[in-house]
Design an enzyme around this catalytic site. Sequence first.
Site, PDB file in Angstrom:
ATOM      1  N   ASP A 262       0.828  -1.414   0.139  1.00 38.80           N
ATOM      2  CA  ASP A 262       0.277  -0.436  -0.372  1.00 38.80           C
ATOM      3  C   ASP A 262       0.611   0.830   0.033  1.00 38.80           C
ATOM      4  O   ASP A 262       0.632   2.358   0.827  1.00 38.80           O
ATOM      5  CB  ASP A 262      -0.747   0.006   1.389  1.00 38.80           C
TER       6      ASP A 262
ATOM      7  N   PHE B 150      -2.449  10.854   5.423  1.00 38.56           N
ATOM      8  CA  PHE B 150      -2.747   9.739   5.137  1.00 38.56           C
ATOM      9  C   PHE B 150      -1.968   8.789   4.608  1.00 38.56           C
ATOM     10  O   PHE B 150      -1.322   9.715   3.493  1.00 38.56           O
ATOM     11  CB  PHE B 150      -3.961   9.032   5.635  1.00 38.56           C
ATOM     12  N   GLY B 151      -0.874   7.654   4.998  1.00 37.96           N
ATOM     13  CA  GLY B 151      -0.141   7.226   4.099  1.00 37.96           C
ATOM     14  C   GLY B 151       1.230   6.787   4.633  1.00 37.96           C
ATOM     15  O   GLY B 151       2.160   8.118   4.961  1.00 37.96           O
TER      16      GLY B 151
END
Length: 427
Positions: free
Chosen positions: A308, A326-327
């Site tokens: 991801d 996010f991330g």
Amino acid sequence: MNQATYLLKNVRILDPSSPHHQEVLDVLLKEGKIAALGNNLQAEGAQLIEGKNLHLSPGWVELRANFNDPGHEDRETLKSGAAAAQWGGFTAVALSPQTDPVVDTKSAVEYLRSHSRKSPVEFLPIAAFSKGLKGEELSEMYDMREAGALAFSHGTKAVSNAALMRLALLYHRELPGALQVLSYDTAMTAGGQMHEGSKSTWLGLKGIPELAESLTMARDISLAEYTESAIHFQGVSSKIGVDLIRQAQAKGLKVSGDVNLFNLVWTDEALDQYDSNLKLYPPLRSEDDRQTLIAALKDGTLKGIASDHRPRTIEEKRCEFDLAQFGAASLEASFALLNTELGSELGLEKIVQCLSHENREIINYHIDSSIAEGGTMDLTLFDPEMEWNWKDHRKKSKAANYPFTDYTFKGKALATYQKGQWHSISE
């Protein structure tokens, strides 16, 4: 195609689908094929590949990554993303449709496929099943499939429109594989920063409850049952989510799910220092959730592990936690982190099985590939015992959000074999 011939000496085959699984053999590669396997092989003019503790598996496939090209090349480009993936041992990467413009047309799919031809890593387009990822109107899924899209998803965008979701499942029923979706309720996640629990209370951050995942997951399972369609849940993060999938499978429904790398390795306890590089969605959850995810991979309820990879710029991450995007970036260290942290819990064989065969199955990519004489396939050569430190690594990705500083890994990819070419991995 490169016509070079390569002879790998004394490599351990790690491929449960191969008749040579766990055998130590010589492997002769020629014109993109496995020309021979055996002991004491000789091949005049072949490039010799040898070393200590060499392991060979089917090429590792990344389930989803966002290379942000086109639209946000300041985060990542196809070239830098491919370099990061190849350094991490991946021979193919399924690319998120969440670019600008969105991958929702035949031409957008063709753009990715055209750039894949000269890349050391195969780009596998995942196309959006709604136009512009707006969740209002179906995209031309069949045309994109014909152009080379391997799967369809909605990126990280929630699908609040149940009628649209029903139509997408109905239409996708005629296509291979399962419709992919990241299920969450936007009202339940609004303003959330991390997993809802005692740690979020302690840190004073608004939590994201497990219910945000399970609410829409239950809805989507019901829609999949109603339409008799296959659905695949991306990045399952909670015990409740696993239970829903297990119950659906017990009923004979075509429901599956995978898990994100960091949800297997860390929990919300890792956020003590407000490290924005660990601000993820789905969020890092509790230890109970983490253990449930590991058990679900072992018993087959969940299949496949996604890095991801979501690159971000310095400005998007080095700020107040509640303002950070996010991330996390992950591709260059995915296998190494899994092997280091989960070598005893999952085992090397299962980790490699997830990265190779299970990930291939999810996106319907060369699912019959195995290491056998005459096979045409991509390969990853690695040493599961080699140690290396992140601070000594010259990063290939443009991403500023790898969650590592001074971290010693155990396990490293050494080379990949893709499109008939051998690509050695070095700093």
